[in-house]
Scaffold this motif. Structure first.
Motif, short mmCIF file in Angstrom:
data_model
loop_
_atom_site.label_atom_id
_atom_site.label_comp_id
_atom_site.label_asym_id
_atom_site.label_seq_id
_atom_site.Cartn_x
_atom_site.Cartn_y
_atom_site.Cartn_z
N HIS A 166 0.83 -1.20 0.00
CA HIS A 166 0.00 0.00 0.00
C HIS A 166 0.86 1.25 0.00
O HIS A 166 0.54 2.26 -0.66
N ALA A 167 1.99 1.22 0.71
CA ALA A 167 2.86 2.38 0.82
C ALA A 167 3.41 2.84 -0.53
O ALA A 167 3.69 4.03 -0.72
N LEU A 168 3.57 1.93 -1.47
CA LEU A 168 4.07 2.30 -2.80
C LEU A 168 3.09 3.24 -3.49
O LEU A 168 3.48 4.29 -4.03
N PHE A 169 1.81 2.89 -3.48
CA PHE A 169 0.82 3.69 -4.18
C PHE A 169 0.52 4.99 -3.44
O PHE A 169 0.24 6.02 -4.06
N GLN A 170 0.60 4.95 -2.12
CA GLN A 170 0.48 6.18 -1.34
C GLN A 170 1.59 7.16 -1.72
O GLN A 170 1.35 8.36 -1.93
N TRP A 171 2.81 6.65 -1.83
CA TRP A 171 3.94 7.49 -2.19
C TRP A 171 3.79 8.05 -3.60
O TRP A 171 4.02 9.26 -3.82
N LEU A 172 3.37 7.22 -4.55
CA LEU A 172 3.18 7.70 -5.92
C LEU A 172 2.13 8.81 -5.97
O LEU A 172 2.31 9.83 -6.63
N ALA A 173 1.02 8.61 -5.26
CA ALA A 173 -0.03 9.63 -5.24
C ALA A 173 0.48 10.92 -4.62
O ALA A 173 0.16 12.03 -5.09
N ARG B 150 12.64 3.09 0.40
CA ARG B 150 13.06 1.69 0.36
C ARG B 150 11.86 0.85 0.85
O ARG B 150 11.45 0.95 2.01
N LEU B 151 11.30 0.08 -0.05
CA LEU B 151 10.09 -0.68 0.25
C LEU B 151 10.31 -2.16 -0.04
O LEU B 151 11.17 -2.53 -0.85
N GLU B 152 9.53 -2.99 0.64
CA GLU B 152 9.54 -4.43 0.40
C GLU B 152 8.13 -4.93 0.17
O GLU B 152 7.16 -4.31 0.63
N MET B 153 8.02 -6.02 -0.56
CA MET B 153 6.77 -6.75 -0.68
C MET B 153 6.82 -7.91 0.30
O MET B 153 7.87 -8.55 0.45
N THR B 154 5.71 -8.19 0.94
CA THR B 154 5.65 -9.28 1.92
C THR B 154 4.34 -10.04 1.74
O THR B 154 3.28 -9.43 1.62
N GLN B 155 4.43 -11.35 1.70
CA GLN B 155 3.25 -12.22 1.64
C GLN B 155 3.35 -13.29 2.72
O GLN B 155 4.45 -13.81 2.99
N ALA B 156 2.23 -13.64 3.33
CA ALA B 156 2.15 -14.78 4.24
C ALA B 156 1.56 -15.94 3.45
O ALA B 156 0.35 -15.97 3.17
N LEU C 206 11.88 -4.23 -3.26
CA LEU C 206 11.42 -3.50 -4.44
C LEU C 206 12.51 -2.55 -4.91
O LEU C 206 13.12 -1.84 -4.09
N SER C 207 12.74 -2.50 -6.21
CA SER C 207 13.64 -1.53 -6.82
C SER C 207 12.79 -0.56 -7.63
O SER C 207 12.03 -1.00 -8.51
N ILE C 208 12.90 0.73 -7.36
CA ILE C 208 12.05 1.74 -7.97
C ILE C 208 12.92 2.78 -8.66
O ILE C 208 13.89 3.28 -8.08
#
Length: 252
Positions: free
Chosen positions: A23-30, A183-189, A241-243
């Motif tokens: 979610h933080a990725l899209f918040q940052w883009l917006a 610096r962001l990461e993707m995480t899945q359980a 994530l690499s952006i």
């Protein structure tokens, strides 16, 4: 133009097995965009990023060169799905607030795409491309992962994969780079079955299957199970994530 299609043959499985972006990725883009009217999400695939962007922007023009990928995308009132290449978009000049490319920039003709993105972007508009590389679970699971990724599937990876490995650092990107990128990461359980489904969705796994008639993930399934433990237990799977993000020229 022709495009490098590595996923149409298993579009539905690909859509079901992909990890989700934070979610933080899209918040940052917006937060980087002055206006929130129109996004061009290029190489949208199953539409994961397109649907997330629809929470922040009024209209999403989601395009992919694969008809199969577009056919598997869900309906959404803010998203218009189109079969188009990354190098040719039907949007009008100077109309787009944000251009995004999630886990697909390495497949494009980067210079032609950048030219097209600069055409459709408004002055001072934002272009952001990102990718995620190798997952991490635990030392034991990651050791089997390495055996699959390097030893079993190494010759079956397309050459463009190296650009994912280096975070797109060496690809052309014709925009004025932003000063700070989070610096962001993707995480899945995931359970073991979910994790193995993700490994099977790789283009190299599919090419190995097509050329040998064997499933590389199944061949290592016992090792993965021993390293994982209880197959029904969820374990955290992480990807860095690499952006890369930059702006179009401002208005004169």
């Amino acid at each position: 133009m022709d495009f490098k299609d590595h996923f149409s043959g298993h579009a539905a499985d690909y859509a079901a097995a992909r990890p989700t972006y934070p979610h933080a990725l899209f918040q940052w883009l917006a937060d980087q965009c002055r206006h929130h009217d129109l996004v061009w999400d290029v190489g949208c695939g199953n539409g994961q990023a397109s649907l997330a962007l629809a929470h922040w922007f009024n209209r999403i023009h989601a395009s992919d060169a694969s008809q199969a990928q577009i056919d598997s995308a869900p309906e959404h009132p803010r998203v218009t799905w189109r079969v188009e290449t990354a190098e040719h978009c039907t949007l009008r000049t100077d109309t787009v607030d944000l251009v995004t490319a999630a886990q697909c920039y390495h497949w494009f003709d980067q210079e032609r795409f950048c030219h097209e993105a600069l055409r459709v972007l408004k002055p001072d508009g934002l272009c952001a491309v990102w990718c995620y590389g190798r997952s991490r679970v635990s030392r034991d699971v990651d050791a089997v992962f390495h055996e699959l990724y390097e030893d079993r599937l190494g010759p079956y990876w397309p050459p463009e994969r190296r650009h994912v490995e280096d975070g797109y650092r060496h690809l052309p990107f014709q925009f004025e780079a932003l000063g700070e990128i989070p610096r962001l990461e993707m995480t899945q359980a995931w359970t073991l079955a979910q994790y193995l489904a993700y490994l099977r969705s790789w283009s190299a796994s599919q090419r190995y299957l097509a050329e040998t008639g064997r499933d590389a993930v199944t061949e290592l399934a016992t090792k993965f199970a021993e390293a994982w433990g209880d197959p029904d237990a969820t374990r955290e799977v992480d990807w860095p994530l690499s952006i890369r993000a930059g702006r179009s020229p401002p208005a004169d």
